[in-house]
Structure formats: C-alpha cells, structure tokens
Design an enzyme around this catalytic site. Sequence first.
Site: not given
Length: 185
Positions: A30, A34, A96, A100, A120, A124, A154-155, A170
């Site tokens: 998993q 949140r 998951e 809350n 960071r 993803h 570019k990708m 993604e």
Amino acid sequence: MASEAKESPANNPGLSTVRDEATKGYIMQQTMFRVKDPKASLDFYSRVLGMSLLKRLDFSEMKFSLYFLGYEDTSTAPTDPTERTVWTFGRPATIELTHNWGTESDPEFKGYHNGNSEPRGFGHIGVTVDDVHKACERFEQLGVEFVKKPHDGKMKNIAFIKDPDGYWIEIFDLKTIGTTAGNAA
C-alpha cells in the site's frame, strides 16, 4: 565486450542481490494518502481511475477512517469482515486513503502537502492505462486537473494528473513507455 546492465550491482553501489529468505513473502502492499474529503476522493479513485473499494476501516475512538482501493475484482472477496481485512492486506499495490474526521467541513483546514513543492519529498504514484492519449481525453472530459499532458514537455506520451487533494498521478501505457524512457534505458 558487453557492458554491465544499469541494473547490475556494479552500477548500483549498495544493491543487495542476495534476497534474504526471510523476505521471500514480502509484497509492496500500500501507499497511503491523507485526504480532506473521502466523498471526493472515493469518487475520483473509483469513477475516474476505475479502482474498487476493497475495505473500509473506521476507528471511531481515534476519529479516522481508512479506505483501501485497488484494481481488484471484489465479487469474490470474502464477506466476513475479518477475512475481508486479511484479503485486502494480501492484495499488492493498493491505495490507502486516510480521512481524519472533520477535515472535510473545517474552514481552517489548509489541506495536506503533496510532496511536489518545497520541501520536496514524495512525488507521485503511477497508473498504467491501455492508451495514454485516450485516457487523458477522458480525464479532460471529466474535468480532471492536469500537471502535464502527454504532448507537453520533453517526455512525450506520459501525463500527470492531480487527485482532489493535489497528489500527482503519472499516467502511461505499455505501448509507448519503452520508447518514452528509451534514452534513459
């Protein structure tokens, strides 16, 4: 003479190639997000991405709920609550969603950090689809927010969309991912 594969231990210091017998039954089970509003998140993951709700657990004393979703056929899942929990935790690659209680109606709640802005961290998850372009056309019709469309950047032939809490997903297909990532192979 052929060079070592990028995945070889010679090219990856620290990589162990001897799998400890004690880890033989381990699976990646998993990833937890949140979420502010389970209604919005359940709609997104089930209707937009096609996942099934495998199990819901409510912890009333601690005031939170867990929703486990994945690409599983639930028609044969156990109906006994304990057996269903064990079945769920035996499925690979589930999401998951942790809610809350009260965040969905709290005007002071600012949301959760998705890991894609400073500082960071988490980036993803990835979902394989049959055709990245057709999937993205559908996502666009459904009003899904894009970070990147398949023709941007570019990708090419990969996309990034956001869930209701801003987590990135993604999107790619097996027909094009080999050539898309080919230069890095």
